[in-house]
Every structure is written in C-alpha cells, then in structure tokens.
Design a protein around this motif. Structure first.
Motif, PDB file in Angstrom:
ATOM      1  N   GLY A   1      42.577   0.787  -8.520  1.00 14.39           N
ATOM      2  CA  GLY A   1      42.281  -0.296  -7.592  1.00 14.39           C
ATOM      3  C   GLY A   1      41.367  -1.372  -8.115  1.00 14.39           C
TER       4      GLY A   1
ATOM      5  N   ARG B   1      40.064  -2.763  -2.965  1.00 16.33           N
ATOM      6  CA  ARG B   1      39.905  -1.404  -2.472  1.00 16.33           C
ATOM      7  C   ARG B   1      40.113  -0.436  -3.626  1.00 16.33           C
ATOM      8  NH1 ARG B   1      43.225   2.138   2.029  1.00 16.33           N
ATOM      9  NH2 ARG B   1      44.796   2.133   0.354  1.00 16.33           N
TER      10      ARG B   1
ATOM     11  N   SER C   1      40.375   3.414  -5.100  1.00 17.84           N
ATOM     12  CA  SER C   1      40.833   4.728  -4.673  1.00 17.84           C
ATOM     13  C   SER C   1      40.444   5.764  -5.714  1.00 17.84           C
ATOM     14  CB  SER C   1      42.356   4.746  -4.494  1.00 17.84           C
ATOM     15  OG  SER C   1      42.776   3.817  -3.518  1.00 17.84           O
TER      16      SER C   1
ATOM     17  N   LYS D   1      37.373   8.400   3.491  1.00 20.15           N
ATOM     18  CA  LYS D   1      38.170   9.422   2.818  1.00 20.15           C
ATOM     19  C   LYS D   1      39.373   9.772   3.678  1.00 20.15           C
ATOM     20  CE  LYS D   1      35.060  13.031   4.564  1.00 20.15           C
ATOM     21  NZ  LYS D   1      34.211  14.197   4.196  1.00 20.15           N
TER      22      LYS D   1
ATOM     23  N   THR E   1      42.003  11.711  -0.997  1.00 17.37           N
ATOM     24  CA  THR E   1      41.662  10.457  -1.655  1.00 17.37           C
ATOM     25  C   THR E   1      40.423   9.841  -1.027  1.00 17.37           C
ATOM     26  OG1 THR E   1      43.978  10.044  -2.227  1.00 17.37           O
ATOM     27  CG2 THR E   1      42.467   8.162  -2.285  1.00 17.37           C
TER      28      THR E   1
ATOM     29  N   TYR F   1      38.025   6.407  -0.819  1.00 19.04           N
ATOM     30  CA  TYR F   1      38.209   4.957  -0.936  1.00 19.04           C
ATOM     31  C   TYR F   1      36.869   4.236  -0.929  1.00 19.04           C
ATOM     32  CZ  TYR F   1      42.996   6.075   0.501  1.00 19.04           C
ATOM     33  OH  TYR F   1      44.263   6.601   0.583  1.00 19.04           O
TER      34      TYR F   1
ATOM     35  N   GLN G   1      36.247   0.309   0.130  1.00 23.48           N
ATOM     36  CA  GLN G   1      36.680  -1.036   0.490  1.00 23.48           C
ATOM     37  C   GLN G   1      35.541  -1.998   0.205  1.00 23.48           C
ATOM     38  OE1 GLN G   1      39.739  -2.190   1.732  1.00 23.48           O
ATOM     39  NE2 GLN G   1      38.808  -4.203   1.388  1.00 23.48           N
TER      40      GLN G   1
END
Length: 127
Positions: free
Chosen positions: A8, A19, A21, A71, A77, A79, A81
């Motif tokens: 990402g 974002r 990941s 998450k 996964t 994340y 942002q």
C-alpha cells in the motif's frame, strides 16, 4: 512461523491519502498486539499507531486526527489509513506484531524489540 506482508505504500502529494495493509499469518491474529512504525535513514524508529486485542488504540501525537489503525480479523490484515499526508510523513513504514501479548506497551516499550516485523513499505509525500 509468523509471516507479515506489507503493501500500500507509494508516492502522493501533500494532503493526499494512502492505506497501508499488513497481512499476517502464523499466529493468533485476533489476540495479538499489533502496530505500525516508521523509520528513515539517520532517524530513530518512531511508533505511529497500535491496537490490541481489546481494541485499545494508541497514536503518535504527530499523526493523531490524520491516521487510523484498524484490523480485519476475517482477513488477518492490519491497516493504517493515512489522510492529510505531509512531507514529514515520508518514511519506510513497518508493521509489527507481538503474539506473546494481547495488550500493547508504549511505542518505546522494549517488548517491541523482540516482536515480529514486516519488510517495510515506502511512503513518499511530496510538497
């Protein structure tokens, strides 16, 4: 065996969004303390955000109100942002997990030293 794959990262202009990941495997994703860190050459590693099993969140002051950690347990996964990006956010971003603990210490906690780390994903923000 714990395996983390980040993705990402990229290049954006100031004010833009990305974002990140971090897909994890080999550990109990749901019960694990997880976080995002960043580092540039010549700089100390900086904690960015963390989330624990209970949903407790921690953010660096420099990213509060702009970054959000989350998450997806079903996808294993993590994340990050990132909104309203600034040139000073340019860094190599790493996800880290510590399956030994369900709660997270502070970003400076020595527990992170022995956590599992991803390979990093580069974020570059131009003015």
């Amino acid at each position: 065996q714990v395996h983390l794959v980040e993705s990402g990262g990229g290049s954006v202009q100031a004010g833009g969004s990305l974002r990140l990941s971090c897909a994890g495997s080999g550990y109990d994703f749901r019960r694990t303390c997880m976080g995002w860190f960043r580092k540039s050459p010549g700089k100390e590693r900086e904690g960015v955000a963390s989330v624990d099993y209970y949903g407790s969140l921690r953010y660096a002051d420099s990213v509060k109100g702009r970054f959000t950690i989350s998450k997806d347990i079903a996808k294993s996964t993590l994340y990050l942002q990132m909104n309203s990006l600034k040139p000073e956010d340019s860094d190599l971003y790493y996800c880290a997990v510590d399956p030994r603990y369900s709660t997270c210490g502070t970003f400076g906690d020595s527990r992170w030293i022995s956590a599992y780390w991803g390979q990093g994903t580069q974020v570059t923000v131009s003015a």
